[in-house]
Design a protein around this motif. Structure first.
Motif, PDB file in Angstrom:
ATOM      1  N   MET A   1       0.848  -1.198   0.000  1.00  0.00           N
ATOM      2  CA  MET A   1       0.000   0.000   0.000  1.00  0.00           C
ATOM      3  C   MET A   1       0.884   1.249   0.000  1.00  0.00           C
ATOM      4  SD  MET A   1      -2.869   1.158   2.795  1.00  0.00           S
ATOM      5  CE  MET A   1      -3.829  -0.317   2.503  1.00  0.00           C
ATOM      6  N   GLN A   2       0.546   2.219  -0.859  1.00  0.00           N
ATOM      7  CA  GLN A   2       1.314   3.449  -0.923  1.00  0.00           C
ATOM      8  C   GLN A   2       0.856   4.419   0.155  1.00  0.00           C
ATOM      9  OE1 GLN A   2       0.830   4.902  -4.915  1.00  0.00           O
ATOM     10  NE2 GLN A   2       2.529   3.679  -5.669  1.00  0.00           N
ATOM     11  N   LYS A   3       1.747   5.333   0.503  1.00  0.00           N
ATOM     12  CA  LYS A   3       1.440   6.346   1.512  1.00  0.00           C
ATOM     13  C   LYS A   3       0.186   7.107   1.128  1.00  0.00           C
ATOM     14  CE  LYS A   3       4.067  10.024   1.829  1.00  0.00           C
ATOM     15  NZ  LYS A   3       5.241  10.857   2.148  1.00  0.00           N
ATOM     16  N   GLN A   4      -0.732   7.296   2.101  1.00  0.00           N
ATOM     17  CA  GLN A   4      -1.993   7.957   1.815  1.00  0.00           C
ATOM     18  C   GLN A   4      -2.237   9.101   2.790  1.00  0.00           C
ATOM     19  OE1 GLN A   4      -5.364   5.494   0.525  1.00  0.00           O
ATOM     20  NE2 GLN A   4      -4.232   3.752   1.338  1.00  0.00           N
ATOM     21  N   THR A   5      -2.875  10.143   2.299  1.00  0.00           N
ATOM     22  CA  THR A   5      -3.305  11.253   3.131  1.00  0.00           C
ATOM     23  C   THR A   5      -4.592  11.798   2.536  1.00  0.00           C
ATOM     24  OG1 THR A   5      -2.723  13.412   4.062  1.00  0.00           O
ATOM     25  CG2 THR A   5      -1.932  12.933   1.832  1.00  0.00           C
ATOM     26  N   ASP A 124     -17.065  -3.318  10.341  1.00  0.00           N
ATOM     27  CA  ASP A 124     -17.152  -3.907   8.997  1.00  0.00           C
ATOM     28  C   ASP A 124     -17.737  -2.922   7.992  1.00  0.00           C
ATOM     29  OD1 ASP A 124     -16.029  -6.243   9.823  1.00  0.00           O
ATOM     30  OD2 ASP A 124     -17.772  -7.510   9.431  1.00  0.00           O
ATOM     31  N   ALA A 125     -18.730  -2.122   8.421  1.00  0.00           N
ATOM     32  CA  ALA A 125     -19.324  -1.120   7.524  1.00  0.00           C
ATOM     33  C   ALA A 125     -18.291  -0.074   7.140  1.00  0.00           C
ATOM     34  CB  ALA A 125     -20.534  -0.467   8.188  1.00  0.00           C
ATOM     35  N   ILE A 126     -17.512   0.379   8.109  1.00  0.00           N
ATOM     36  CA  ILE A 126     -16.461   1.360   7.833  1.00  0.00           C
ATOM     37  C   ILE A 126     -15.425   0.782   6.888  1.00  0.00           C
ATOM     38  CG2 ILE A 126     -14.535   2.654   8.849  1.00  0.00           C
ATOM     39  CD1 ILE A 126     -16.249   2.957  11.391  1.00  0.00           C
ATOM     40  N   ALA A 127     -14.962  -0.433   7.203  1.00  0.00           N
ATOM     41  CA  ALA A 127     -13.902  -1.053   6.397  1.00  0.00           C
ATOM     42  C   ALA A 127     -14.346  -1.331   4.968  1.00  0.00           C
ATOM     43  CB  ALA A 127     -13.440  -2.349   7.063  1.00  0.00           C
ATOM     44  N   SER A 128     -15.622  -1.654   4.772  1.00  0.00           N
ATOM     45  CA  SER A 128     -16.095  -2.031   3.440  1.00  0.00           C
ATOM     46  C   SER A 128     -16.661  -0.871   2.632  1.00  0.00           C
ATOM     47  CB  SER A 128     -17.167  -3.123   3.554  1.00  0.00           C
ATOM     48  OG  SER A 128     -18.282  -2.668   4.312  1.00  0.00           O
ATOM     49  N   CYS A 129     -17.085   0.224   3.307  1.00  0.00           N
ATOM     50  CA  CYS A 129     -17.806   1.282   2.599  1.00  0.00           C
ATOM     51  C   CYS A 129     -17.173   2.668   2.663  1.00  0.00           C
ATOM     52  CB  CYS A 129     -19.239   1.385   3.139  1.00  0.00           C
ATOM     53  SG  CYS A 129     -20.227  -0.102   2.924  1.00  0.00           S
ATOM     54  N   ILE A 167      -7.974  -2.359  11.044  1.00  0.00           N
ATOM     55  CA  ILE A 167      -6.889  -2.765  10.156  1.00  0.00           C
ATOM     56  C   ILE A 167      -7.082  -4.214   9.720  1.00  0.00           C
ATOM     57  CG2 ILE A 167      -4.392  -3.180  10.040  1.00  0.00           C
ATOM     58  CD1 ILE A 167      -4.109  -0.759  11.989  1.00  0.00           C
ATOM     59  N   ALA A 168      -7.501  -5.065  10.668  1.00  0.00           N
ATOM     60  CA  ALA A 168      -7.739  -6.472  10.343  1.00  0.00           C
ATOM     61  C   ALA A 168      -8.929  -6.626   9.395  1.00  0.00           C
ATOM     62  CB  ALA A 168      -7.973  -7.273  11.625  1.00  0.00           C
ATOM     63  N   ALA A 169     -10.001  -5.832   9.619  1.00  0.00           N
ATOM     64  CA  ALA A 169     -11.178  -5.911   8.761  1.00  0.00           C
ATOM     65  C   ALA A 169     -10.855  -5.445   7.342  1.00  0.00           C
ATOM     66  CB  ALA A 169     -12.312  -5.066   9.351  1.00  0.00           C
ATOM     67  N   ARG A 170     -10.039  -4.412   7.237  1.00  0.00           N
ATOM     68  CA  ARG A 170      -9.620  -3.938   5.911  1.00  0.00           C
ATOM     69  C   ARG A 170      -8.893  -5.041   5.150  1.00  0.00           C
ATOM     70  NH1 ARG A 170      -5.725   1.267   5.543  1.00  0.00           N
ATOM     71  NH2 ARG A 170      -4.295  -0.158   6.627  1.00  0.00           N
ATOM     72  N   LYS A 171      -8.031  -5.748   5.833  1.00  0.00           N
ATOM     73  CA  LYS A 171      -7.290  -6.838   5.195  1.00  0.00           C
ATOM     74  C   LYS A 171      -8.227  -7.992   4.826  1.00  0.00           C
ATOM     75  CE  LYS A 171      -3.301  -9.872   5.874  1.00  0.00           C
ATOM     76  NZ  LYS A 171      -2.185 -10.245   6.811  1.00  0.00           N
ATOM     77  N   LEU A 173     -11.444  -7.927   4.244  1.00  0.00           N
ATOM     78  CA  LEU A 173     -12.415  -7.550   3.214  1.00  0.00           C
ATOM     79  C   LEU A 173     -11.756  -7.079   1.922  1.00  0.00           C
ATOM     80  CD1 LEU A 173     -14.854  -5.619   5.577  1.00  0.00           C
ATOM     81  CD2 LEU A 173     -15.246  -7.877   4.555  1.00  0.00           C
ATOM     82  N   SER A 174     -10.427  -7.053   1.908  1.00  0.00           N
ATOM     83  CA  SER A 174      -9.666  -6.578   0.741  1.00  0.00           C
ATOM     84  C   SER A 174     -10.132  -5.189   0.309  1.00  0.00           C
ATOM     85  CB  SER A 174      -9.806  -7.574  -0.427  1.00  0.00           C
ATOM     86  OG  SER A 174      -9.294  -8.840  -0.067  1.00  0.00           O
ATOM     87  N   SER A 175     -10.348  -4.332   1.294  1.00  0.00           N
ATOM     88  CA  SER A 175     -10.785  -2.959   1.023  1.00  0.00           C
ATOM     89  C   SER A 175      -9.622  -2.003   1.270  1.00  0.00           C
ATOM     90  CB  SER A 175     -11.983  -2.599   1.911  1.00  0.00           C
ATOM     91  OG  SER A 175     -11.663  -2.780   3.280  1.00  0.00           O
ATOM     92  N   SER A 176      -9.878  -0.712   1.060  1.00  0.00           N
ATOM     93  CA  SER A 176      -8.743   0.215   1.133  1.00  0.00           C
ATOM     94  C   SER A 176      -9.060   1.568   1.763  1.00  0.00           C
ATOM     95  CB  SER A 176      -8.186   0.445  -0.271  1.00  0.00           C
ATOM     96  OG  SER A 176      -9.213   0.928  -1.138  1.00  0.00           O
ATOM     97  N   PRO A 177      -9.864   1.625   2.832  1.00  0.00           N
ATOM     98  CA  PRO A 177     -10.070   2.930   3.462  1.00  0.00           C
ATOM     99  C   PRO A 177      -8.786   3.431   4.115  1.00  0.00           C
ATOM    100  CG  PRO A 177     -10.928   1.205   4.865  1.00  0.00           C
ATOM    101  CD  PRO A 177     -10.554   0.549   3.575  1.00  0.00           C
ATOM    102  N   VAL A 178      -8.549   4.737   4.025  1.00  0.00           N
ATOM    103  CA  VAL A 178      -7.424   5.335   4.739  1.00  0.00           C
ATOM    104  C   VAL A 178      -7.778   5.369   6.224  1.00  0.00           C
ATOM    105  CG1 VAL A 178      -6.033   7.407   5.061  1.00  0.00           C
ATOM    106  CG2 VAL A 178      -6.749   6.733   2.761  1.00  0.00           C
ATOM    107  N   ILE A 179      -6.908   4.831   7.051  1.00  0.00           N
ATOM    108  CA  ILE A 179      -7.116   4.844   8.497  1.00  0.00           C
ATOM    109  C   ILE A 179      -6.165   5.870   9.092  1.00  0.00           C
ATOM    110  CG2 ILE A 179      -7.056   3.508  10.630  1.00  0.00           C
ATOM    111  CD1 ILE A 179      -7.601   1.002   8.926  1.00  0.00           C
ATOM    112  N   GLU A 180      -6.761   6.906   9.664  1.00  0.00           N
ATOM    113  CA  GLU A 180      -5.971   8.026  10.187  1.00  0.00           C
ATOM    114  C   GLU A 180      -6.263   8.243  11.663  1.00  0.00           C
ATOM    115  OE1 GLU A 180      -5.248  12.238   8.335  1.00  0.00           O
ATOM    116  OE2 GLU A 180      -7.096  12.317   9.521  1.00  0.00           O
ATOM    117  N   VAL A 181      -5.230   8.559  12.409  1.00  0.00           N
ATOM    118  CA  VAL A 181      -5.368   8.929  13.815  1.00  0.00           C
ATOM    119  C   VAL A 181      -5.106  10.420  13.960  1.00  0.00           C
ATOM    120  CG1 VAL A 181      -4.222   8.762  16.064  1.00  0.00           C
ATOM    121  CG2 VAL A 181      -4.897   6.687  14.849  1.00  0.00           C
ATOM    122  N   CYS A 182      -5.920  11.081  14.759  1.00  0.00           N
ATOM    123  CA  CYS A 182      -5.723  12.509  15.035  1.00  0.00           C
ATOM    124  C   CYS A 182      -5.103  12.687  16.414  1.00  0.00           C
ATOM    125  CB  CYS A 182      -7.050  13.251  14.978  1.00  0.00           C
ATOM    126  SG  CYS A 182      -7.637  13.537  13.307  1.00  0.00           S
TER     127      CYS A 182
END
Length: 371
Positions: A1-5, A124-129, A167-171, A173-182
């Protein structure tokens, strides 16, 4: 996965037709909306920035109304909806269904949450949608988390656990949401930024966003030595960047904390032409700073359509009341407003037109459907 912002002040170039329409006529419809589903919150943050925190109630948008508003937003051309607000969206009983409905409607979905008490269905909804999820951590340890979020220190571990689940759900479900911490920097968190950035990077988070507490102005502002320490720590954080991890920092927002004058390099706010906020009681506002203030309310979606509200005289009068001299000098839209003011006054482009600028930058603009 490439760096995302998810941050870039030139995102509006991806909506070139709307940008040109606004430049020529002064009018356009928003492509990004923050939809607040509830005022309920399961945290007790002492430094909460929400303008309605002192009168917070349990107002919650009905599921049926939320779906109706989403379809209205689709009709006017909205491209991205962020579920967030003064309350936490995870407190809404229909959050997972609403996330899925947004995606099914053809609009990009995203969520801003404290990450506490999220069910497996929500994860799961977040990771998939969702295109991205933003989690407010604001601490590098359970002890600091208790000070910043007002919860038992054990809640820190719950949030870290939910980040791991995402992070586990993204893997899975083979999805690609950006996961960011503030991470908000204030009196309790000055010394923890680097440790927090290092920790979430090791968890597998895509990015960390570091910024000052909005209402630091109500306390003693950082002195010269503190500010120098903060800026040095931010540089250390940036050094953690690699192809899989990004650090989002706007250093001038910290520098402006110690300045009394306004830091605005523009004379008016123009972001409200492309973005708006809808509160849980279905009222429409220009931004979070002016949310829950009657004089800045555009209208009520339980009484009128979004299309009618956007074209209404009430909205026009509300916009006239915005005085940027009274706005925070570290507004989240500072750079976007500088860009828009440059476009409007023809001070930005020189010999380059907007189409040329778009062509030169289109491949480097991330997630353009969100502000």
């Amino acid at each position: 996965m490439q760096k995302q912002t998810v941050y870039n002040q030139y995102k509006l170039l991806k909506h070139l037709d709307s940008l040109l329409q606004w430049k020529e006529t002064g009018n356009t419809t928003p492509h990004a909306v923050d939809l607040n589903l509830t005022n309920k919150c399961n945290n007790k943050c002492p430094l909460c920035f929400d303008p309605g925190k002192d009168v917070r109630d349990n107002t919650e948008m009905e599921y049926r109304l939320a779906k109706d508003i989403i379809m209205q937003l689709k009709v006017v051309g909205v491209k991205g909806i962020v579920l967030g607000g003064g309350g936490d969206p995870a407190c809404h009983p229909n959050l997972a269904e609403i996330i899925r409905f947004i995606k099914q409607s053809g609009i990009d979905a995203a969520i801003s949450t404290n990450g506490y008490q999220m069910s497996d269905d929500i994860i799961d909804a977040i990771a998939s949608c969702c295109v991205f999820v933003r989690i407010s951590l604001d601490a590098d340890s359970p002890e600091i988390y208790k000070k910043t979020h007002g919860l038992d220190a054990a809640a820190f571990n719950d949030v870290i656990g939910n980040i791991k689940k995402l992070i586990a759900a993204r893997k899975r479900l083979s999805s690609s949401p950006v996961i960011e911490v503030c991470y908000l920097i204030g009196p309790h968190t000055i010394k923890g930024a680097y440790n927090a950035a290092k920790m979430v990077k090791e968890l597998g988070v895509d990015s960390i966003r570091i910024r000052p507490f909005y209402n630091w102005g109500n306390m003693k502002k950082p002195g010269k030595n503190e500010l120098q320490y903060i800026l040095a720590e931010l540089k250390r954080c940036i050094q953690l960047e690699d192809k899989n991890f990004s650090v989002s920092v706007t250093t001038n927002r910290f520098e402006l904390l110690s300045e009394k004058k306004s830091g605005h390099n523009y004379k008016e706010c123009n972001v409200h032409n492309f973005y708006t906020v809808i509160s849980p009681d279905a009222k429409v506002y220009p931004c979070y700073v002016h949310k829950n203030k009657k004089e800045f309310c555009f209208g009520d979606l339980s009484q009128n359509s979004f299309k009618d509200i956007w074209a209404s005289e009430q909205r026009k009068q509300a916009l006239k009341r915005i005085n940027i001299k009274e706005c925070q000098n570290h507004c989240r839209f500072e750079k976007t407003n500088e860009f828009l003011y440059g476009v409007k006054t023809n001070q930005l482009l020189g010999d380059m037109n907007l189409c040329d600028m778009y062509c030169s930058m289109r491949d480097s603009i991330p997630h353009p459907n969100f502000m």
